[in-house]
Design a protein around this motif. Sequence first.
Motif, PDB file in Angstrom:
ATOM      1  N   ASN A   1      38.580  32.085  44.972  1.00  0.00           N
ATOM      2  CA  ASN A   1      37.988  30.895  44.452  1.00  0.00           C
ATOM      3  C   ASN A   1      38.885  29.696  44.307  1.00  0.00           C
ATOM      4  N   THR A   2      39.946  30.607  43.441  1.00  0.00           N
ATOM      5  CA  THR A   2      40.870  29.414  42.791  1.00  0.00           C
ATOM      6  C   THR A   2      41.557  29.023  43.901  1.00  0.00           C
ATOM      7  N   LEU A   3      42.123  29.495  45.190  1.00  0.00           N
ATOM      8  CA  LEU A   3      42.338  28.893  46.634  1.00  0.00           C
ATOM      9  C   LEU A   3      41.344  28.145  47.053  1.00  0.00           C
ATOM     10  N   ALA A   4      40.155  28.401  47.405  1.00  0.00           N
ATOM     11  CA  ALA A   4      39.379  27.119  48.100  1.00  0.00           C
ATOM     12  C   ALA A   4      38.973  26.646  47.013  1.00  0.00           C
ATOM     13  N   PHE A   5      39.177  26.452  45.962  1.00  0.00           N
ATOM     14  CA  PHE A   5      38.528  25.204  45.454  1.00  0.00           C
ATOM     15  C   PHE A   5      40.017  24.167  44.687  1.00  0.00           C
ATOM     16  N   ALA A   6      41.093  24.667  45.223  1.00  0.00           N
ATOM     17  CA  ALA A   6      42.738  24.108  45.404  1.00  0.00           C
ATOM     18  C   ALA A   6      43.015  23.342  46.406  1.00  0.00           C
ATOM     19  N   LYS A   7      42.590  24.187  47.895  1.00  0.00           N
ATOM     20  CA  LYS A   7      42.162  23.595  48.252  1.00  0.00           C
ATOM     21  C   LYS A   7      41.106  22.460  49.012  1.00  0.00           C
ATOM     22  N   LYS A   8      39.574  22.465  48.060  1.00  0.00           N
ATOM     23  CA  LYS A   8      39.163  21.412  48.263  1.00  0.00           C
ATOM     24  C   LYS A   8      39.156  20.000  47.228  1.00  0.00           C
ATOM     25  N   THR A   9      40.614  20.369  46.257  1.00  0.00           N
ATOM     26  CA  THR A   9      40.785  19.081  45.181  1.00  0.00           C
ATOM     27  C   THR A   9      42.344  18.751  45.673  1.00  0.00           C
ATOM     28  N   GLY A  10      43.030  19.225  46.954  1.00  0.00           N
ATOM     29  CA  GLY A  10      44.175  18.546  47.104  1.00  0.00           C
ATOM     30  C   GLY A  10      45.568  19.618  46.136  1.00  0.00           C
ATOM     31  N   GLN A  11      44.908  20.608  45.665  1.00  0.00           N
ATOM     32  CA  GLN A  11      45.748  21.129  44.173  1.00  0.00           C
ATOM     33  C   GLN A  11      47.035  21.277  45.605  1.00  0.00           C
ATOM     34  N   TRP A  12      46.341  22.145  46.366  1.00  0.00           N
ATOM     35  CA  TRP A  12      46.947  23.136  47.594  1.00  0.00           C
ATOM     36  C   TRP A  12      47.357  22.235  48.517  1.00  0.00           C
ATOM     37  N   LYS A  13      48.983  22.084  48.744  1.00  0.00           N
ATOM     38  CA  LYS A  13      49.158  21.338  49.232  1.00  0.00           C
ATOM     39  C   LYS A  13      49.913  22.203  50.096  1.00  0.00           C
ATOM     40  N   GLU A  14      49.060  21.325  51.552  1.00  0.00           N
ATOM     41  CA  GLU A  14      50.519  22.642  52.972  1.00  0.00           C
ATOM     42  C   GLU A  14      51.573  22.325  53.209  1.00  0.00           C
ATOM     43  N   GLY A  15      52.513  23.231  53.580  1.00  0.00           N
ATOM     44  CA  GLY A  15      53.790  23.169  53.266  1.00  0.00           C
ATOM     45  C   GLY A  15      54.981  23.046  52.583  1.00  0.00           C
ATOM     46  N   LEU A  16      54.673  22.894  51.227  1.00  0.00           N
ATOM     47  CA  LEU A  16      55.192  23.346  50.182  1.00  0.00           C
ATOM     48  C   LEU A  16      55.647  25.132  50.385  1.00  0.00           C
ATOM     49  N   THR A  17      56.675  25.114  49.820  1.00  0.00           N
ATOM     50  CA  THR A  17      57.136  26.927  49.372  1.00  0.00           C
ATOM     51  C   THR A  17      56.598  27.672  48.101  1.00  0.00           C
ATOM     52  N   ASP A  18      56.196  28.335  48.121  1.00  0.00           N
ATOM     53  CA  ASP A  18      55.382  29.005  47.494  1.00  0.00           C
ATOM     54  C   ASP A  18      56.140  28.737  46.457  1.00  0.00           C
ATOM     55  N   ALA A  19      57.566  28.638  45.405  1.00  0.00           N
ATOM     56  CA  ALA A  19      57.246  28.261  44.451  1.00  0.00           C
ATOM     57  C   ALA A  19      57.421  26.728  44.117  1.00  0.00           C
ATOM     58  N   GLN A  20      57.334  25.625  45.065  1.00  0.00           N
ATOM     59  CA  GLN A  20      56.819  24.515  44.749  1.00  0.00           C
ATOM     60  C   GLN A  20      54.938  24.347  44.578  1.00  0.00           C
ATOM     61  N   GLN A  21      54.337  25.561  45.639  1.00  0.00           N
ATOM     62  CA  GLN A  21      52.692  25.768  45.069  1.00  0.00           C
ATOM     63  C   GLN A  21      52.911  26.414  43.971  1.00  0.00           C
ATOM     64  N   ALA A  22      53.390  27.307  44.084  1.00  0.00           N
ATOM     65  CA  ALA A  22      53.141  28.068  42.161  1.00  0.00           C
ATOM     66  C   ALA A  22      52.771  27.183  41.039  1.00  0.00           C
ATOM     67  N   GLU A  23      54.613  25.873  41.147  1.00  0.00           N
ATOM     68  CA  GLU A  23      54.472  25.036  40.365  1.00  0.00           C
ATOM     69  C   GLU A  23      53.119  24.130  40.443  1.00  0.00           C
ATOM     70  N   ARG A  24      52.178  24.009  41.438  1.00  0.00           N
ATOM     71  CA  ARG A  24      51.485  22.827  41.165  1.00  0.00           C
ATOM     72  C   ARG A  24      50.264  23.502  41.077  1.00  0.00           C
ATOM     73  N   MET A  25      50.553  24.716  41.762  1.00  0.00           N
ATOM     74  CA  MET A  25      48.749  25.966  40.725  1.00  0.00           C
ATOM     75  C   MET A  25      48.467  25.971  39.404  1.00  0.00           C
ATOM     76  N   ALA A  26      49.762  25.754  38.693  1.00  0.00           N
ATOM     77  CA  ALA A  26      50.495  26.261  37.678  1.00  0.00           C
ATOM     78  C   ALA A  26      49.400  25.298  36.451  1.00  0.00           C
ATOM     79  N   ASP A  27      49.192  24.202  36.805  1.00  0.00           N
ATOM     80  CA  ASP A  27      48.333  23.045  35.881  1.00  0.00           C
ATOM     81  C   ASP A  27      47.337  23.783  36.158  1.00  0.00           C
ATOM     82  N   GLN A  28      46.820  24.624  34.789  1.00  0.00           N
ATOM     83  CA  GLN A  28      45.767  24.077  34.744  1.00  0.00           C
ATOM     84  C   GLN A  28      43.988  23.188  34.598  1.00  0.00           C
ATOM     85  N   GLY A  29      44.992  22.742  33.925  1.00  0.00           N
ATOM     86  CA  GLY A  29      44.160  21.140  33.717  1.00  0.00           C
ATOM     87  C   GLY A  29      43.061  20.338  34.445  1.00  0.00           C
TER      88      GLY A  29
END
Length: 384
Positions: free
Chosen positions: A115-143
């Motif tokens: 559910n977290t991944l689905a919401f992130a993809k819908k809102t643009g928090q998930w960004k294709e092409g990033l490394t796992d570390a880059q994506q983790a930093e983006r996903m860590a923003d809980q605001g």
Amino acid sequence: MTDNMKNLSIINMLFLVVLMCLSSCDNDKAVKEFVTRYATAAANGDTATVRKIYPDAAKAVSFNTALIADSLTVTDQDSIVLVGLGNGVDMKIRRGAGDAMTIVESHGLFAYPANTLAFAKKTGQWKEGLTDAQQAERMADQGLVDYLFQSFNEQVKTGLSIIRTGTYGDDYYQGEWVSSEGATFTVKNNTPFDVPGSAYHIIYKSGYWGGGSMSSEMVAGKNVKAGETVELRTTRLGPNMESDTSHQLVVRGFTKDEFLANFQPTGKEFDEYLERKGQRPAARAESLSFIMEGLMGGCGTRLGLEGDEGFLMYTLNSKELEVGNVEQRSVTLVSYDPATAQLVLRVKKIDGTVTGNLVGTYRNGAYQGKFNNVNGKSSSFSFR
């Protein structure tokens, strides 16, 4: 076992699979020994070694274990070893002096709840092409969710309008017909989304012949679709010669579950959130915003606060908020100390007369303490 230890156990299972493939394929011996050392450290809970070998492992929430072992490939490019694990998952290992190696990059190795991944993809928090570390930093923003939730409710609070549209009802008194009227209201939803009846209500007050005290009633809201209207009626009939009648539209807003059920993302929300986050004043993070319900002095109560101002509603002689006579008060923030979690709110009547203070502890979405009125009496409250 801590969450980090659980994650390391998952890492361990993953790299044992990798190890078997490297052995069976008779690939580079140094890579095999590196993976063996990593897997051993993970199995022993040696987090210092794990993070030395793969520093970004500390950023992972969990790891993807849906890997296709027999599709593993190893490509040695000078000081960088590329390891493909199939199914779009890969990693880079950097060679150092001697046999020293470090995992420096991966794609698809980190995993997230569905559910977290689905919401992130819908809102643009998930960004294709990033490394796992880059994506983790983006996903860590809980605001993001709180920001969207607040913005959404601001639209609701400004997007509902109300007008008193008429009266209804007649009565027979002392041999003749006299009008005994109830009020009708029209509520319009000017927002682009449907609003449930639980998100708002009306407080209606009316007087009686000859003056006297006011009678107060809470009129529950009805579901209203985007751009449409609904009619609400009071249940209590008052005299047609009413004096001092008034009504107030009180918008509670959506709960987070209601928000998530109605929210229609565009895919640009996360980038907009990042832009606006930097423009907000620093004090914004310290401001309080909540709507809670509970008991105060044994009576059903609803308390709301937005910044420095809010409201307090309570029933008379009932634990249920939706029944009985309802009293409405305004509240003002007096002080809030994040260090001690003490929150003090001043309570006033609609005319501005101070009736007392709510003094308690606000922590983890709950507010508990005592209401001290101006007459020296106090009553306990507990809201959540």
